[in-house]
Scaffold this motif. Sequence first.
Motif, PDB file in Angstrom:
ATOM      1  N   SER A  63       0.823  -1.212   0.000  1.00 49.34           N
ATOM      2  CA  SER A  63       0.000   0.000   0.000  1.00 49.34           C
ATOM      3  C   SER A  63       0.862   1.270   0.000  1.00 49.34           C
ATOM      4  O   SER A  63       2.068   1.230   0.274  1.00 49.34           O
ATOM      5  CB  SER A  63      -0.898   0.013   1.235  1.00 49.34           C
ATOM      6  N   LYS A  64       0.225   2.403  -0.286  1.00 44.72           N
ATOM      7  CA  LYS A  64       0.909   3.695  -0.205  1.00 44.72           C
ATOM      8  C   LYS A  64       1.397   3.963   1.209  1.00 44.72           C
ATOM      9  O   LYS A  64       2.453   4.556   1.422  1.00 44.72           O
ATOM     10  CB  LYS A  64      -0.034   4.818  -0.652  1.00 44.72           C
ATOM     11  N   GLU A  65       0.592   3.513   2.188  1.00 44.58           N
ATOM     12  CA  GLU A  65       0.981   3.698   3.595  1.00 44.58           C
ATOM     13  C   GLU A  65       2.245   2.908   3.909  1.00 44.58           C
ATOM     14  O   GLU A  65       3.140   3.385   4.613  1.00 44.58           O
ATOM     15  CB  GLU A  65      -0.165   3.261   4.515  1.00 44.58           C
ATOM     16  N   GLN A  66       2.317   1.692   3.386  1.00 44.90           N
ATOM     17  CA  GLN A  66       3.520   0.877   3.611  1.00 44.90           C
ATOM     18  C   GLN A  66       4.727   1.479   2.904  1.00 44.90           C
ATOM     19  O   GLN A  66       5.843   1.448   3.427  1.00 44.90           O
ATOM     20  CB  GLN A  66       3.286  -0.553   3.130  1.00 44.90           C
ATOM     21  N   SER A  67       4.512   2.038   1.721  1.00 43.38           N
ATOM     22  CA  SER A  67       5.599   2.698   1.002  1.00 43.38           C
ATOM     23  C   SER A  67       6.145   3.871   1.811  1.00 43.38           C
ATOM     24  O   SER A  67       7.364   4.042   1.949  1.00 43.38           O
ATOM     25  CB  SER A  67       5.085   3.193  -0.357  1.00 43.38           C
ATOM     26  N   ALA A  68       5.249   4.667   2.378  1.00 46.49           N
ATOM     27  CA  ALA A  68       5.666   5.805   3.207  1.00 46.49           C
ATOM     28  C   ALA A  68       6.377   5.318   4.466  1.00 46.49           C
ATOM     29  O   ALA A  68       7.371   5.909   4.905  1.00 46.49           O
ATOM     30  CB  ALA A  68       4.450   6.649   3.578  1.00 46.49           C
ATOM     31  N   LEU A  69       5.880   4.229   5.052  1.00 45.23           N
ATOM     32  CA  LEU A  69       6.499   3.642   6.251  1.00 45.23           C
ATOM     33  C   LEU A  69       7.930   3.205   5.949  1.00 45.23           C
ATOM     34  O   LEU A  69       8.858   3.499   6.720  1.00 45.23           O
ATOM     35  CB  LEU A  69       5.667   2.454   6.731  1.00 45.23           C
ATOM     36  N   LEU A  70       8.136   2.513   4.835  1.00 49.84           N
ATOM     37  CA  LEU A  70       9.470   2.044   4.476  1.00 49.84           C
ATOM     38  C   LEU A  70      10.401   3.208   4.157  1.00 49.84           C
ATOM     39  O   LEU A  70      11.582   3.179   4.525  1.00 49.84           O
ATOM     40  CB  LEU A  70       9.405   1.090   3.284  1.00 49.84           C
ATOM     41  N   ALA A  71       9.889   4.219   3.468  1.00 46.53           N
ATOM     42  CA  ALA A  71      10.721   5.385   3.145  1.00 46.53           C
ATOM     43  C   ALA A  71      11.233   6.044   4.432  1.00 46.53           C
ATOM     44  O   ALA A  71      12.418   6.391   4.529  1.00 46.53           O
ATOM     45  CB  ALA A  71       9.933   6.386   2.310  1.00 46.53           C
ATOM     46  N   ARG A  72      10.334   6.203   5.412  1.00 53.84           N
ATOM     47  CA  ARG A  72      10.744   6.797   6.705  1.00 53.84           C
ATOM     48  C   ARG A  72      11.736   5.887   7.426  1.00 53.84           C
ATOM     49  O   ARG A  72      12.767   6.338   7.939  1.00 53.84           O
ATOM     50  CB  ARG A  72       9.520   7.031   7.593  1.00 53.84           C
ATOM     51  N   PHE A  73      11.419   4.604   7.478  1.00 56.64           N
ATOM     52  CA  PHE A  73      12.273   3.647   8.189  1.00 56.64           C
ATOM     53  C   PHE A  73      13.679   3.619   7.595  1.00 56.64           C
ATOM     54  O   PHE A  73      14.679   3.692   8.326  1.00 56.64           O
ATOM     55  CB  PHE A  73      11.646   2.246   8.127  1.00 56.64           C
ATOM     56  N   LEU A  74      13.773   3.536   6.279  1.00 59.17           N
ATOM     57  CA  LEU A  74      15.082   3.452   5.624  1.00 59.17           C
ATOM     58  C   LEU A  74      15.893   4.725   5.824  1.00 59.17           C
ATOM     59  O   LEU A  74      17.113   4.664   6.005  1.00 59.17           O
ATOM     60  CB  LEU A  74      14.895   3.154   4.130  1.00 59.17           C
ATOM     61  N   ALA A  75      15.214   5.865   5.797  1.00 55.07           N
ATOM     62  CA  ALA A  75      15.913   7.141   5.986  1.00 55.07           C
ATOM     63  C   ALA A  75      16.517   7.253   7.386  1.00 55.07           C
ATOM     64  O   ALA A  75      17.505   7.975   7.588  1.00 55.07           O
ATOM     65  CB  ALA A  75      14.952   8.302   5.738  1.00 55.07           C
ATOM     66  N   GLU A  76      15.947   6.525   8.336  1.00 54.44           N
ATOM     67  CA  GLU A  76      16.405   6.592   9.733  1.00 54.44           C
ATOM     68  C   GLU A  76      17.535   5.610  10.041  1.00 54.44           C
ATOM     69  O   GLU A  76      18.161   5.699  11.106  1.00 54.44           O
ATOM     70  CB  GLU A  76      15.225   6.300  10.675  1.00 54.44           C
ATOM     71  N   GLN A  77      17.780   4.642   9.123  1.00 56.21           N
ATOM     72  CA  GLN A  77      18.750   3.589   9.396  1.00 56.21           C
ATOM     73  C   GLN A  77      20.122   3.920   8.818  1.00 56.21           C
ATOM     74  O   GLN A  77      20.239   4.390   7.691  1.00 56.21           O
ATOM     75  CB  GLN A  77      18.276   2.246   8.819  1.00 56.21           C
ATOM     76  N   LYS A  78      21.154   3.628   9.576  1.00 59.01           N
ATOM     77  CA  LYS A  78      22.523   3.855   9.120  1.00 59.01           C
ATOM     78  C   LYS A  78      22.862   2.861   8.004  1.00 59.01           C
ATOM     79  O   LYS A  78      22.602   1.663   8.131  1.00 59.01           O
ATOM     80  CB  LYS A  78      23.500   3.673  10.289  1.00 59.01           C
ATOM     81  N   ASP A  79      23.416   3.369   6.912  1.00 59.08           N
ATOM     82  CA  ASP A  79      23.902   2.554   5.786  1.00 59.08           C
ATOM     83  C   ASP A  79      22.796   1.808   5.033  1.00 59.08           C
ATOM     84  O   ASP A  79      23.076   0.911   4.244  1.00 59.08           O
ATOM     85  CB  ASP A  79      24.952   1.534   6.252  1.00 59.08           C
ATOM     86  N   ALA A  80      21.537   2.153   5.276  1.00 57.85           N
ATOM     87  CA  ALA A  80      20.449   1.482   4.571  1.00 57.85           C
ATOM     88  C   ALA A  80      20.311   2.047   3.158  1.00 57.85           C
ATOM     89  O   ALA A  80      20.721   3.182   2.873  1.00 57.85           O
ATOM     90  CB  ALA A  80      19.135   1.656   5.325  1.00 57.85           C
ATOM     91  N   LEU A  81      19.728   1.255   2.270  1.00 57.62           N
ATOM     92  CA  LEU A  81      19.386   1.741   0.949  1.00 57.62           C
ATOM     93  C   LEU A  81      18.208   2.711   1.054  1.00 57.62           C
ATOM     94  O   LEU A  81      17.452   2.662   2.016  1.00 57.62           O
ATOM     95  CB  LEU A  81      18.990   0.579   0.034  1.00 57.62           C
ATOM     96  N   SER A  82      18.065   3.573   0.057  1.00 60.13           N
ATOM     97  CA  SER A  82      16.846   4.382  -0.028  1.00 60.13           C
ATOM     98  C   SER A  82      15.721   3.488  -0.538  1.00 60.13           C
ATOM     99  O   SER A  82      15.955   2.356  -0.985  1.00 60.13           O
ATOM    100  CB  SER A  82      17.053   5.557  -0.979  1.00 60.13           C
ATOM    101  N   LEU A  83      14.493   3.997  -0.546  1.00 55.74           N
ATOM    102  CA  LEU A  83      13.380   3.194  -1.046  1.00 55.74           C
ATOM    103  C   LEU A  83      13.545   2.917  -2.545  1.00 55.74           C
ATOM    104  O   LEU A  83      13.297   1.792  -3.006  1.00 55.74           O
ATOM    105  CB  LEU A  83      12.047   3.899  -0.786  1.00 55.74           C
ATOM    106  N   ALA A  84      13.989   3.905  -3.315  1.00 52.69           N
ATOM    107  CA  ALA A  84      14.197   3.692  -4.750  1.00 52.69           C
ATOM    108  C   ALA A  84      15.318   2.684  -4.996  1.00 52.69           C
ATOM    109  O   ALA A  84      15.226   1.836  -5.895  1.00 52.69           O
ATOM    110  CB  ALA A  84      14.505   5.011  -5.454  1.00 52.69           C
ATOM    111  N   GLN A  85      16.391   2.753  -4.205  1.00 54.34           N
ATOM    112  CA  GLN A  85      17.462   1.757  -4.314  1.00 54.34           C
ATOM    113  C   GLN A  85      16.941   0.365  -3.958  1.00 54.34           C
ATOM    114  O   GLN A  85      17.307  -0.629  -4.596  1.00 54.34           O
ATOM    115  CB  GLN A  85      18.627   2.127  -3.396  1.00 54.34           C
TER     116      GLN A  85
END
Length: 204
Positions: A7-29
């Motif tokens: 869902s769009k909500e899950q996409s937004a959740l993952l984008a936020r989560f990944l941005a907060e993690q050290k060395d994580a990929l971005s959502l597009a990556q």
Amino acid sequence: MQIPEFSKEQSALLARFLAEQKDALSLAQTHGYLFAVICAPEPLDVHQWLEQVVPGCDGQMDEQVLFAFMALYQQISEHVFETGYSLPVSLQFNSAQQPYLDMQECQHWSQGFMLGAQGYIAKLLAAPQLASELKEALETAQQSLCFFKLDSVDIASIANQHGLTEGLLCQQQYEVMNEFAAGFAELIEAVAVNSQLYNDEGWG
């Protein structure tokens, strides 16, 4: 286990989560990486690909986040093998004077794709039995899908060589990239079988 539709909500959740993690990929990556993993001749299990997306985070992940990753994986897989895949990223155009504003999403997708695909593509291209036309097709597909990894200087140089604006070159490459992405899983299957490194059992 039945995984709900991504869902769009899950996409937004993952984008936020990944941005907060050290060395994580971005959502597009992550989109590009999972596309490459799903097309691979040798599947990765969930712990292997999660470790690449979010290094060191497996086991300490909120259940909602984990379910969102699983739903994203399933959605990409369905698009690749059933409904037809198209790039989930876009070029951000501005005007005729400023042909494109931002191609970061495409850069990130290409970076993620390369992370997921470079190992098996190198292995397939090195196979002595691989037919020359399939080798050429795989090399061309790789170059296209990784086009946006090029820096702006290289893109400007290529555009100049072909008498194009950078924006028009990027638009053309984006369209070709979509075509290669749509047929990439089928190409990998054909190459993998022809290479004699894999047999055709288990191919979806």
